[in-house]
Design a protein around this motif. Sequence first.
Motif, PDB file in Angstrom:
ATOM      1  N   SER A   1       3.860  -5.128   8.416  1.00  0.00           N
ATOM      2  CA  SER A   1       5.018  -6.006   8.565  1.00  0.00           C
ATOM      3  C   SER A   1       6.291  -5.376   8.030  1.00  0.00           C
ATOM      4  O   SER A   1       7.389  -5.715   8.474  1.00  0.00           O
ATOM      5  CB  SER A   1       4.773  -7.335   7.833  1.00  0.00           C
ATOM      6  OG  SER A   1       4.608  -7.128   6.434  1.00  0.00           O
ATOM      7  N   ARG A   2       6.147  -4.445   7.075  1.00  0.00           N
ATOM      8  CA  ARG A   2       7.334  -3.856   6.449  1.00  0.00           C
ATOM      9  C   ARG A   2       7.021  -2.446   5.998  1.00  0.00           C
ATOM     10  O   ARG A   2       5.895  -2.161   5.564  1.00  0.00           O
ATOM     11  CB  ARG A   2       7.776  -4.707   5.252  1.00  0.00           C
ATOM     12  CG  ARG A   2       9.082  -4.270   4.599  1.00  0.00           C
ATOM     13  CD  ARG A   2       9.606  -5.379   3.680  1.00  0.00           C
ATOM     14  NE  ARG A   2      10.884  -5.023   3.094  1.00  0.00           N
ATOM     15  CZ  ARG A   2      11.044  -4.583   1.850  1.00  0.00           C
ATOM     16  NH1 ARG A   2       9.991  -4.491   1.039  1.00  0.00           N
ATOM     17  NH2 ARG A   2      12.220  -4.272   1.389  1.00  0.00           N
ATOM     18  N   VAL A   3       8.008  -1.570   6.102  1.00  0.00           N
ATOM     19  CA  VAL A   3       7.842  -0.170   5.697  1.00  0.00           C
ATOM     20  C   VAL A   3       8.993   0.229   4.789  1.00  0.00           C
ATOM     21  O   VAL A   3      10.152  -0.079   5.069  1.00  0.00           O
ATOM     22  CB  VAL A   3       7.811   0.770   6.922  1.00  0.00           C
ATOM     23  CG1 VAL A   3       7.814   2.230   6.481  1.00  0.00           C
ATOM     24  CG2 VAL A   3       6.598   0.491   7.787  1.00  0.00           C
ATOM     25  N   LEU A   4       8.671   0.900   3.683  1.00  0.00           N
ATOM     26  CA  LEU A   4       9.666   1.579   2.870  1.00  0.00           C
ATOM     27  C   LEU A   4       9.439   3.064   3.085  1.00  0.00           C
ATOM     28  O   LEU A   4       8.395   3.607   2.701  1.00  0.00           O
ATOM     29  CB  LEU A   4       9.503   1.246   1.385  1.00  0.00           C
ATOM     30  CG  LEU A   4      10.055  -0.100   0.888  1.00  0.00           C
ATOM     31  CD1 LEU A   4       9.102  -1.227   1.288  1.00  0.00           C
ATOM     32  CD2 LEU A   4      10.211  -0.073  -0.625  1.00  0.00           C
TER      33      LEU A   4
ATOM     34  N   ILE B   1       0.853  -1.184   0.000  1.00  0.00           N
ATOM     35  CA  ILE B   1       0.000   0.000   0.000  1.00  0.00           C
ATOM     36  C   ILE B   1       0.891   1.238   0.000  1.00  0.00           C
ATOM     37  O   ILE B   1       1.696   1.431   0.916  1.00  0.00           O
ATOM     38  CB  ILE B   1      -0.911   0.049   1.246  1.00  0.00           C
ATOM     39  CG1 ILE B   1      -1.597  -1.291   1.497  1.00  0.00           C
ATOM     40  CG2 ILE B   1      -1.928   1.180   1.101  1.00  0.00           C
ATOM     41  CD1 ILE B   1      -2.619  -1.685   0.475  1.00  0.00           C
ATOM     42  N   ALA B   2       0.773   2.081  -1.032  1.00  0.00           N
ATOM     43  CA  ALA B   2       1.493   3.355  -1.067  1.00  0.00           C
ATOM     44  C   ALA B   2       0.549   4.446  -0.580  1.00  0.00           C
ATOM     45  O   ALA B   2      -0.624   4.484  -0.962  1.00  0.00           O
ATOM     46  CB  ALA B   2       1.975   3.658  -2.479  1.00  0.00           C
ATOM     47  N   VAL B   3       1.069   5.328   0.266  1.00  0.00           N
ATOM     48  CA  VAL B   3       0.219   6.335   0.906  1.00  0.00           C
ATOM     49  C   VAL B   3       0.848   7.713   0.726  1.00  0.00           C
ATOM     50  O   VAL B   3       2.031   7.919   1.042  1.00  0.00           O
ATOM     51  CB  VAL B   3       0.030   6.040   2.407  1.00  0.00           C
ATOM     52  CG1 VAL B   3      -0.943   7.044   3.025  1.00  0.00           C
ATOM     53  CG2 VAL B   3      -0.485   4.615   2.605  1.00  0.00           C
ATOM     54  N   GLY B   4       0.063   8.665   0.227  1.00  0.00           N
ATOM     55  CA  GLY B   4       0.543  10.023   0.028  1.00  0.00           C
ATOM     56  C   GLY B   4       0.614  10.797   1.321  1.00  0.00           C
ATOM     57  O   GLY B   4       0.147  10.363   2.373  1.00  0.00           O
TER      58      GLY B   4
ATOM     59  N   ILE C   1       3.916  -1.053   3.707  1.00  0.00           N
ATOM     60  CA  ILE C   1       3.532   0.341   3.531  1.00  0.00           C
ATOM     61  C   ILE C   1       4.682   1.123   2.893  1.00  0.00           C
ATOM     62  O   ILE C   1       5.818   1.075   3.364  1.00  0.00           O
ATOM     63  CB  ILE C   1       3.159   0.999   4.880  1.00  0.00           C
ATOM     64  CG1 ILE C   1       1.983   0.255   5.534  1.00  0.00           C
ATOM     65  CG2 ILE C   1       2.815   2.473   4.672  1.00  0.00           C
ATOM     66  CD1 ILE C   1       0.681   0.322   4.757  1.00  0.00           C
ATOM     67  N   VAL C   2       4.364   1.833   1.814  1.00  0.00           N
ATOM     68  CA  VAL C   2       5.327   2.727   1.174  1.00  0.00           C
ATOM     69  C   VAL C   2       4.859   4.153   1.455  1.00  0.00           C
ATOM     70  O   VAL C   2       3.793   4.572   1.001  1.00  0.00           O
ATOM     71  CB  VAL C   2       5.407   2.496  -0.346  1.00  0.00           C
ATOM     72  CG1 VAL C   2       6.436   3.449  -0.970  1.00  0.00           C
ATOM     73  CG2 VAL C   2       5.746   1.047  -0.654  1.00  0.00           C
TER      74      VAL C   2
ATOM     75  N   LYS D   1      -1.914   8.953  15.234  1.00  0.00           N
ATOM     76  CA  LYS D   1      -2.481   9.721  14.120  1.00  0.00           C
ATOM     77  C   LYS D   1      -1.860   9.252  12.810  1.00  0.00           C
ATOM     78  O   LYS D   1      -0.707   8.803  12.767  1.00  0.00           O
ATOM     79  CB  LYS D   1      -2.234  11.222  14.299  1.00  0.00           C
ATOM     80  CG  LYS D   1      -2.924  11.817  15.519  1.00  0.00           C
ATOM     81  CD  LYS D   1      -2.573  13.287  15.681  1.00  0.00           C
ATOM     82  CE  LYS D   1      -3.217  13.854  16.954  1.00  0.00           C
ATOM     83  NZ  LYS D   1      -2.835  15.273  17.171  1.00  0.00           N
ATOM     84  N   GLY D   2      -2.622   9.405  11.735  1.00  0.00           N
ATOM     85  CA  GLY D   2      -2.123   9.009  10.424  1.00  0.00           C
ATOM     86  C   GLY D   2      -1.807   7.530  10.384  1.00  0.00           C
ATOM     87  O   GLY D   2      -2.518   6.692  10.957  1.00  0.00           O
ATOM     88  N   LEU D   3      -0.721   7.179   9.728  1.00  0.00           N
ATOM     89  CA  LEU D   3      -0.339   5.777   9.593  1.00  0.00           C
ATOM     90  C   LEU D   3       0.068   5.151  10.921  1.00  0.00           C
ATOM     91  O   LEU D   3       0.187   3.925  11.022  1.00  0.00           O
ATOM     92  CB  LEU D   3       0.795   5.648   8.574  1.00  0.00           C
ATOM     93  CG  LEU D   3       0.363   5.885   7.121  1.00  0.00           C
ATOM     94  CD1 LEU D   3       1.592   6.029   6.231  1.00  0.00           C
ATOM     95  CD2 LEU D   3      -0.525   4.767   6.624  1.00  0.00           C
TER      96      LEU D   3
END
Length: 215
Positions: free
Chosen positions: A53-56, A3-6, A31-32, A41-43
């Motif tokens: 499980s993983r973040v870029l 999932i990419a999030v602006g 999450i990207v 708050k937010g992500l």
Amino acid sequence: MTIAVGGFGLSGIPTNLIQALRDSGATGLIIVSNNMGVDGKGLGLLLENKQVSRVLGSYVGENKLFAEQYLSGDLEVEFVPQGTLAERLRAGGAGIPAFYTPTGVGTPVAEGKPEAVFDGKRAILERGITADISLVRAHQADPEGNLRYRMTAQNFNPLVATAGRLTIAEAEELRQDFLDPEQIHTPGIYVQRVIDAGNTEKHIEQRTVRVRTGA
């Protein structure tokens, strides 16, 4: 799913869509995003719910839970220089599988990545990023899904919008007419779903004020 999030911090984040993702209960998410919001708050909501499980991303500093989960080994993190992250998203949206950049050469960012020399300067290979779903926040959307962002919400939103196989936008204004073509930031061809953002409260990470001169 990836999932990419602006957004950037809490600026221009798709608040409603993040909450919907939290409420879905989906787990094992990659999450990207530039960063993971702040605590609560937010992500940060997804981290609290242990759905990631993983973040870029580029930045950890504003979220204590993010740092704790990373340091404890509960969360895998790929740190990406901010400009490289932007370009990886842009490349993914443009169908470019990879590109070379001098950013990160000679640092841990370069470990395991192919290297080449261009005009005497070393560069590493970075892969474009595509997402299963992209979530973005827009100021205006028209019936064709054309989007226009407001001020600093232009941060990562336009790049994220193009990188998703399925892009969902929340917009503060759902127009009945069409946006002026010269004013469109993201063409509707990239957008598959649009929802009404409603009157979402816009949070501020850090507020610094000073006495106005002459006040």
